[in-house]
Design an enzyme around this catalytic site. Structure first.
Site, PDB file in Angstrom:
ATOM      1  N   TYR A  60      14.272   1.325  -0.784  1.00  0.00           N
ATOM      2  CA  TYR A  60      12.991   1.572  -1.459  1.00  0.00           C
ATOM      3  C   TYR A  60      12.186   0.273  -1.503  1.00  0.00           C
ATOM      4  O   TYR A  60      11.001   0.241  -1.180  1.00  0.00           O
ATOM      5  CB  TYR A  60      13.255   2.098  -2.872  1.00  0.00           C
TER       6      TYR A  60
HETATM    7  N1  NAP Z   1       7.632   5.738 -11.555  1.00  0.00           N
HETATM    8  C1  NAP Z   1       7.820   4.461 -11.319  1.00  0.00           C
HETATM    9  O1  NAP Z   1       8.518   3.783 -12.094  1.00  0.00           O
HETATM   10  C2  NAP Z   1       7.147   3.797 -10.154  1.00  0.00           C
HETATM   11  C3  NAP Z   1       7.182   2.394 -10.113  1.00  0.00           C
HETATM   12  C4  NAP Z   1       6.581   1.745  -9.035  1.00  0.00           C
HETATM   13  C5  NAP Z   1       5.961   2.473  -8.049  1.00  0.00           C
HETATM   14  N2  NAP Z   1       5.950   3.846  -8.111  1.00  0.00           N
HETATM   15  C6  NAP Z   1       5.284   4.550  -7.015  1.00  0.00           C
HETATM   16  O2  NAP Z   1       4.313   5.436  -7.535  1.00  0.00           O
HETATM   17  C7  NAP Z   1       4.108   6.499  -6.609  1.00  0.00           C
HETATM   18  C8  NAP Z   1       4.175   7.820  -7.365  1.00  0.00           C
HETATM   19  O3  NAP Z   1       5.480   7.965  -7.897  1.00  0.00           O
HETATM   20  P1  NAP Z   1       5.805   8.703  -9.284  1.00  0.00           P
HETATM   21  O4  NAP Z   1       6.596   7.776 -10.104  1.00  0.00           O
HETATM   22  O5  NAP Z   1       4.580   9.316  -9.839  1.00  0.00           O
HETATM   23  O6  NAP Z   1       6.842   9.802  -8.757  1.00  0.00           O
HETATM   24  P2  NAP Z   1       6.802  11.388  -8.668  1.00  0.00           P
HETATM   25  O7  NAP Z   1       6.448  11.969  -9.997  1.00  0.00           O
HETATM   26  O8  NAP Z   1       8.089  11.746  -8.044  1.00  0.00           O
HETATM   27  O9  NAP Z   1       5.584  11.682  -7.675  1.00  0.00           O
HETATM   28  C9  NAP Z   1       5.671  11.454  -6.296  1.00  0.00           C
HETATM   29  C10 NAP Z   1       4.632  12.281  -5.602  1.00  0.00           C
HETATM   30  O10 NAP Z   1       4.734  12.047  -4.182  1.00  0.00           O
HETATM   31  C11 NAP Z   1       4.809  13.300  -3.531  1.00  0.00           C
HETATM   32  N3  NAP Z   1       5.533  13.242  -2.271  1.00  0.00           N
HETATM   33  C12 NAP Z   1       6.824  12.927  -2.063  1.00  0.00           C
HETATM   34  N4  NAP Z   1       7.128  13.023  -0.756  1.00  0.00           N
HETATM   35  C13 NAP Z   1       5.991  13.418  -0.124  1.00  0.00           C
HETATM   36  C14 NAP Z   1       5.652  13.697   1.213  1.00  0.00           C
HETATM   37  N5  NAP Z   1       6.549  13.609   2.216  1.00  0.00           N
HETATM   38  N6  NAP Z   1       4.378  14.086   1.499  1.00  0.00           N
HETATM   39  C15 NAP Z   1       3.472  14.208   0.516  1.00  0.00           C
HETATM   40  N7  NAP Z   1       3.729  13.967  -0.778  1.00  0.00           N
HETATM   41  C16 NAP Z   1       4.977  13.575  -1.095  1.00  0.00           C
HETATM   42  C17 NAP Z   1       5.525  14.207  -4.524  1.00  0.00           C
HETATM   43  O11 NAP Z   1       5.308  15.545  -4.161  1.00  0.00           O
HETATM   44  P3  NAP Z   1       6.456  16.659  -4.237  1.00  0.00           P
HETATM   45  O12 NAP Z   1       6.399  17.197  -5.619  1.00  0.00           O
HETATM   46  O13 NAP Z   1       6.044  17.644  -3.204  1.00  0.00           O
HETATM   47  O14 NAP Z   1       7.752  16.000  -3.911  1.00  0.00           O
HETATM   48  C18 NAP Z   1       4.838  13.780  -5.811  1.00  0.00           C
HETATM   49  O15 NAP Z   1       3.596  14.416  -5.951  1.00  0.00           O
HETATM   50  C19 NAP Z   1       5.193   6.346  -5.534  1.00  0.00           C
HETATM   51  O16 NAP Z   1       4.622   5.732  -4.391  1.00  0.00           O
HETATM   52  C20 NAP Z   1       6.200   5.446  -6.192  1.00  0.00           C
HETATM   53  O17 NAP Z   1       6.954   4.704  -5.259  1.00  0.00           O
HETATM   54  C21 NAP Z   1       6.527   4.516  -9.148  1.00  0.00           C
END
Ligand code: NAP
Length: 278
Positions: free
Chosen positions: A150
């Site tokens: 990641y």
């Molecule tokens: N939460 C944290 O602590 C954190 C920290 C740093 C960075 N981030 C980053 O923030 C971003 C959002 O993450 P989140 O925490 O909000 O997680 P999340 O709730 O799991 O949301 C991820 C989103 O990405 C979509 N997704 C996954 N695979 C995909 C694909 N192949 N094509 C299109 N959409 C896809 C998911 O859709 P589905 O429902 O269809 O899977 C979901 O809408 C990510 O890039 C993550 O790396 C998160």
């Protein structure tokens, strides 16, 4: 022509919260999800349109961009938010897992950026200030053990952000990264399901620690609204910062990055032993 933002991954977490945040501030939002319907609160909003595509499916991305153009909207901002977090020791990850990590977080981001750039160049030609906002991570600044793949993908996001900004700024297109630390979203629960698969391997002992370690990080995480606000600023500020780290104690991350790698090793292993993160 009405201006619009494309935001990927609005089914949950940061994407869902950001879609609401941008709509509340008067922006027109096209939000992507892979399947099903967007949240009712979004679909009821007149300035919101749901698009269905997987960021690994270039033809579907292209069709989605054509839909925005057909609606008569001028794309001025793209938020590459869709992402997954595959965890587990590198030694035990399957080829399908490590390829998927990069397919979504890195190659998906490139595909969405390439397919939308013609529209962003058109926005510039119309005198607007188009931007790409890439959602990175503190894992793109420092590498914790067991989220190494990641982290590798998020280091790539930082490199793509800096390189693309230097390629595109002469054309008047800005490229910015918003890198959150731990945020309270469903991504953590998804990650926990994966680590259960490593029980029974030589890493079982450390993975037992990883559970509480990630739970502690999630519990100490910020609310997604804080990240949404940073994304909004990246899209609308006249002079946005190119790389924004959104987390508690971001100073510690910036300081730790300057220390020798062997010191960083000790820091991470000590934190892991104590079930703490940064
Ligand atoms: N939460 C944290 O602590 C954190 C920290 C740093 C960075 N981030 C980053 O923030 C971003 C959002 O993450 P989140 O925490 O909000 O997680 P999340 O709730 O799991 O949301 C991820 C989103 O990405 C979509 N997704 C996954 N695979 C995909 C694909 N192949 N094509 C299109 N959409 C896809 C998911 O859709 P589905 O429902 O269809 O899977 C979901 O809408 C990510 O890039 C993550 O790396 C998160």
């Amino acid at each position: 022509m009405q201006q619009a933002i494309l935001l990927t991954g609005i089914s949950s977490g940061i994407g869902l919260t950001t879609a609401h945040y941008l709509l509340q501030r008067g922006l027109t939002v096209y939000g992507s999800l892979r399947s099903g319907d967007a949240e009712a609160g979004l679909t009821d909003h007149p300035a919101f349109t749901a698009l269905q595509f997987d960021v690994t499916d270039r033809a579907a991305i292209r069709a989605a961009v054509q839909r925005i153009v057909a609606d008569g909207k001028q794309l001025v901002g793209v938020v590459n938010n869709a992402g997954i977090a595959i965890s587990g020791p590198v030694e035990t990850l399957s080829e399908a897992q490590y390829r998927k990590q990069f397919d979504v977080n890195v190659f998906g981001l490139i595909a969405v950026s390439q397919e939308t750039l013609p529209q962003l160049h058109a926005a510039r030609a119309a005198g607007l200030s188009p931007r790409i906002v890439n959602i990175g991570s503190v894992s793109g600044y420092l590498t914790s053990p067991f989220t190494t793949l990641y982290s590798a993908s998020k280091f790539a996001v930082e490199a793509l952000t800096d390189g693309m900004r230097r390629e595109l700024s002469p054309f008047g297109i800005d490229v910015i990264s918003v890198a959150p630390g731990p945020v309270k979203t469903p991504i953590w629960a998804k990650g926990r399901e994966q680590t259960e698969a490593y029980q029974g391997t030589r890493y079982e002992g450390v993975l037992e620690k990883l559970g509480p370690y990630t739970k502690a990080a999630e519990a100490d995480g910020v609310e997604p609204e804080l990240v949404a606000a940073a994304i909004y600023r990246a899209l609308t500020d006249p002079s946005p910062k190119p790389n924004v780290l959104v987390m508690k104690k971001s100073w510690l991350v910036k300081l730790l990055r300057l220390t020798p790698k062997r010191f960083q090793d000790k820091f991470f292993l000590k934190r892991l032993a104590e079930n703490r993160r940064y």
